[in-house]
Design an enzyme around this catalytic site. Structure first.
Site, PDB file in Angstrom:
ATOM      1  N   THR A 263      28.279  52.146  19.842  1.00  0.00           N
ATOM      2  CA  THR A 263      28.059  52.916  18.631  1.00  0.00           C
ATOM      3  C   THR A 263      27.432  54.260  18.968  1.00  0.00           C
ATOM      4  O   THR A 263      26.788  54.426  20.007  1.00  0.00           O
ATOM      5  CB  THR A 263      27.094  52.211  17.665  1.00  0.00           C
ATOM      6  N   ASP A 264      27.589  55.202  18.046  1.00  0.00           N
ATOM      7  CA  ASP A 264      26.686  56.338  18.035  1.00  0.00           C
ATOM      8  C   ASP A 264      25.332  55.799  17.607  1.00  0.00           C
ATOM      9  O   ASP A 264      25.236  54.704  17.032  1.00  0.00           O
ATOM     10  CB  ASP A 264      27.184  57.423  17.084  1.00  0.00           C
ATOM     11  N   TRP A 265      24.274  56.540  17.860  1.00  0.00           N
ATOM     12  CA  TRP A 265      22.923  56.004  17.709  1.00  0.00           C
ATOM     13  C   TRP A 265      22.614  55.649  16.257  1.00  0.00           C
ATOM     14  O   TRP A 265      22.604  56.495  15.381  1.00  0.00           O
ATOM     15  CB  TRP A 265      21.922  57.003  18.278  1.00  0.00           C
ATOM     16  N   GLY A 267      24.582  53.835  14.407  1.00  0.00           N
ATOM     17  CA  GLY A 267      25.809  53.854  13.629  1.00  0.00           C
ATOM     18  C   GLY A 267      26.187  52.486  13.091  1.00  0.00           C
ATOM     19  O   GLY A 267      25.912  51.449  13.684  1.00  0.00           O
TER      20      GLY A 267
END
Length: 768
Positions: A263-265, A267
């Site tokens: 994931t993006d942080w 997300g």
């Protein structure tokens, strides 16, 4: 006689050949821990972050994985970002420094149109990643420049997916040649920062396939990145990190991606859905995610075999890392050679937009200049947020010119110093927890009286005006960031009037991260150099081009519109809309309360950038692919050859001027029935950059592509459809400077693909 019982530890220790055995030996709790990152110091985000499970291995890195010592699984380190490694430059109790090289922003690297150079930059970045003890670099970013106001366009490459994919693939190959990994991002359709964690991008399958996913496909197939990072946004009603059609059906099954997805942080929202979708790792990790995985397996909503698949892909990444292999990193990369590389790379990415009356390169008699514009003295090296780099220094334009033997008016410099100091004293510092990530506010510009300008013109050999624009993560650019203020326009006009009256040239340098308005003021300047944001050596790089040490050879990878509203996408972009700037976590589903904030319909469809402007015959300030040189080039003997499904176009480029230089040849394809078939007027199908050609020298360049690249996506039948008929292959110096046209007859064909990623509701798409 007593029998002796031999004791042995049958617990496997991880290696590249026993991943299945290690997974079988793991407890459910260990699997969940490995999937969930170890947290981010100082970030709570409504949940107790798993901080402390891993000590800060590389201070300032974005994240780490969970170590399981009994199984030989180390923690590995993940760190930003696209313009260079982002870690803390200083450490408590340590007198050493850990600065990294700030390389040119992504837009500038792409503007070189030189994959070999970008690969070289990637190698240098990869060397710093390796020697500072990081395992995976969270880069490159290759989302499409859908609209000029996107806050992160500086990290991205182009409005065109071919350029984006080719440049990203070169970057990945360079970084990974050092034995460290990359994470291409943000997958997918992360084209606005406004409400980025809850916005639903509503996109037709055709636009997805032809525009927003094509660059990622190219990067995956041509460079095999270790990891892919899912984006924050929803896509057609589903979070990308929770979308099995995107992460498994398309990325893995259709494109053949073998790596790990993270994931993006912070997300996404539904942890079980993320696991099922194939989003293997959750970063930076917090307790509720760990608990959701364990509880999901125990209550039957999450099959442990799904978890095992996620874990296997994480372990397959870990065994490739330098940390797993026991690499003894030095903490001493060759920063001096990397600084030299960033200086030359930035020079090659600059785009000369205008050059009249031989204003550039500066004549040898120009030894003293008047520098206007605050960023002449405080050059902007790049954007803010995760794309920033903790560098040791930034060379200003003032210092760059000084290093080139050109001095600046000292009274003018003192006036700017006082002005900037006064402005800063009036500002209220942002003390929010993400203050360091937010876009930097630049000082207001100042003007001078006619008498002062006349005196400055008399005392100086030339005027150089710098226009600075910053942008960054969390916020999209405001319209005022694109437009040139009345104060700026007055400054350009007044300075030009005074210096032209004295018979002296006026040069404008644009220290920017994305397109800005030029039509209202460009007539006043003799020369305009788009210098982008060139990293820590920016001032030296600009001076190299201004003085002619380097001949500019960059070209635009995006259209400069007359007005930002001229883009078809602007009708559906959050222009000057204020949204919550802080991070939000735990959204339970897309909302549809506020158009362009909660949801954004991509009604322009495939007509992004030059595909729109050229197809609908709209005026532009500077077209896609445009860029001048200090020399001139002729294109001759263009020809096309076909070998099965492969088309190869060759053309001879000759330097017809009096200076050495490089030229970028662009190949477009045009369906002669494009209007009837709802296709763009032309589409880029390849490009090539010559070596540096001495005056009178020639080079024959060849550009090849597959005839299936001429296909358009038919989303009613989920097929790539290659329409039969005549196509013109257009050899050009820009999208609007076509030097040769080569007709080819193409037979029709259809290539079916899985029927996935459909919008939840009909989108009113633009048609020709």
């Amino acid at each position: 006689m007593a029998l002796g019982i031999a004791s042995c530890d049958s617990t496997p220790k991880l290696n590249e050949n026993n991943i299945d055995d290690v997974v079988a030996a793991m407890t459910l709790e260990e699997k969940a821990h490995l999937i969930v990152g170890t947290g981010m110091a100082g970030i709570n985000s409504g949940d107790s972050a798993v901080v402390g499970e891993t000590r800060s291995i590389v201070p300032g890195a974005a994240g780490t994985t969970y170590p399981i010592e009994r199984l030989g699984i180390p923690a590995v380190v993940l760190a930003d970002g696209p313009a260079g490694l982002r870690i803390s430059p200083t450490r408590d109790g340590d007198s050493a420094t850990y600065y990294c090289t700030h390389f040119p922003i992504g837009t500038m690297l792409a503007s070189t149109w030189n994959p070999a150079l970008v690969e070289q930059v990637g190698e240098a970045i990869g060397d710093e990643v390796l020697e500072y003890g990081v395992d995976v670099l969270l880069a490159p970013a290759l989302n499409i420049h859908r609209n000029p106001l996107c806050g992160r366009n500086f990290e991205y490459y182009s409005e065109d997916p071919l350029v984006s994919g080719k440049i990203a693939a070169a970057y990945v190959r360079g970084v990974q040649s050092k034995g460290v990994g990359t994470s291409i991002k943000h997958f997918a359709v992360n084209n606005q920062e406004t409400n980025r964690m809850a916005n639903d991008a509503q996109v037709s399958r055709r636009a997805l396939r032809e525009i927003y996913l094509k660059g990622f496909e190219t990067a995956v197939k041509e460079s095999e990145p270790w990891t892919v990072m899912s984006s924050y946004n929803y896509l057609n009603g589903t979070y990308t990190s929770e979308n099995p059609e995107l992460l498994t059906g398309l990325l893995r099954d259709e494109w053949g991606f073998k790596g790990m997805v993270m994931t993006d942080w912070f997300g996404g929202s539904d942890v079980v859905a993320q696991m099922k979708a194939g989003n293997d790792m959750l970063q930076p990790g917090y307790n509720a995610q760990y608990e959701a995985i364990v509880e999901g397996v125990r209550n039957g909503t999450l099959d442990e075999s799904v978890v095992d698949s996620n874990v296997k892909r994480i372990l397959a990444m870990i065994v490739r890392t330098p940390r797993f292999k026991g690499y003894e990193y030095s903490n001493s990369p060759d920063l001096a050679s990397h600084a030299a590389l960033t200086r030359s790379a930035a020079s090659e990415g600059m785009v000369l937009l205008k050059n009249e009356r031989k204003a550039l390169p500066l004549q040898s008699g120009i030894r003293n200049v008047a520098l206007y514009g605050c960023t002449s003295y405080d050059f902007i090296p790049g954007g803010t947020g995760s794309g920033n780099v903790n560098r040791a220094y930034t060379v200003s334009l003032l210092d760059g010119l000084k290093n080139a033997g050109i001095s600046a008016d000292t009274l003018l410099r003192d006036a700017y110093d006082a002005h900037v100091k006064s402005w800063r004293e009036k500002q209220q510092a942002d003390t929010g927890r993400f203050a360091a990530f937010m876009p930097v506010h630049l000082p207001d510009e100042c003007n001078f009286s006619a008498a002062d300008l006349a005196a400055q013109a008399k005392a100086s050999d030339a005027a150089i005006i710098t226009i600075g624009r910053g942008s960054g993560e969390f916020l999209d650019r405001e319209s005022s960031n694109f437009n040139i203020s009345d104060v700026n326009k007055a400054m350009i006009a007044d300075v030009s009037r005074a210096f032209h009256a004295a018979g002296k040239p006026v040069i404008v340098v644009m220290n920017i991260g994305g397109a800005v308005e030029t039509a209202s003021w460009s007539k006043n300047a003799d020369a305009i150099l788009c210098a982008w944001q060139g990293g820590q050596e920016g001032g030296n790089s600009v001076a190299d081009v201004l003085t002619g040490k380097t001949n500019p050879s960059g070209k635009l990878t995006m259209t400069f519109p007359v007005n930002f509203g001229d883009h078809a996408s602007t009708a559906n972009f959050p222009v000057d809309i204020k949204a919550e700037k802080d991070m939000t976590i735990g959204n339970k589903g897309p909302k549809y309360d506020r158009k362009l904030v909660d949801y954004t319909p991509y009604e322009e469809d495939i007509y992004v950038g030059y595909r729109f402007f050229d197809s609908f015959d709209r005026d532009v300030a500077y077209p896609f692919g445009y860029g001048m040189s200090y020399t001139t080039f002729a294109y001759d003997d263009a020809k096309v050859e076909r070998d099965g499904d492969k088309l190869t176009v060759s053309v001879t480029v000759t330097n017809t001027g009096d200076r050495p230089g490089k030229e970028i040849v662009q190949l477009y394809a045009s369906d002669t029935q494009a209007g009837e078939r709802n296709k763009p007027e032309k589409e880029l199908r390849g490009f090539a950059k010559t070596a540096e050609l001495a005056p009178g020298r020639s080079e024959t360049v060849s550009i090849s592509f597959d005839i299936n690249d001429l296909a358009s996506f038919d989303d009613t039948r989920s097929v790539w459809r290659r329409d039969a008929g005549r196509y013109d292959l257009l050899v050009g110096a820009s999208s609007r400077d076509i030097r040769a046209s080569l007709p080819v007859e193409i037979d029709g064909a259809e290539i079916p693909v899985p029927d996935i990623l459909a919008p939840k509701a009909e989108i009113n798409t633009l048609r020709r």
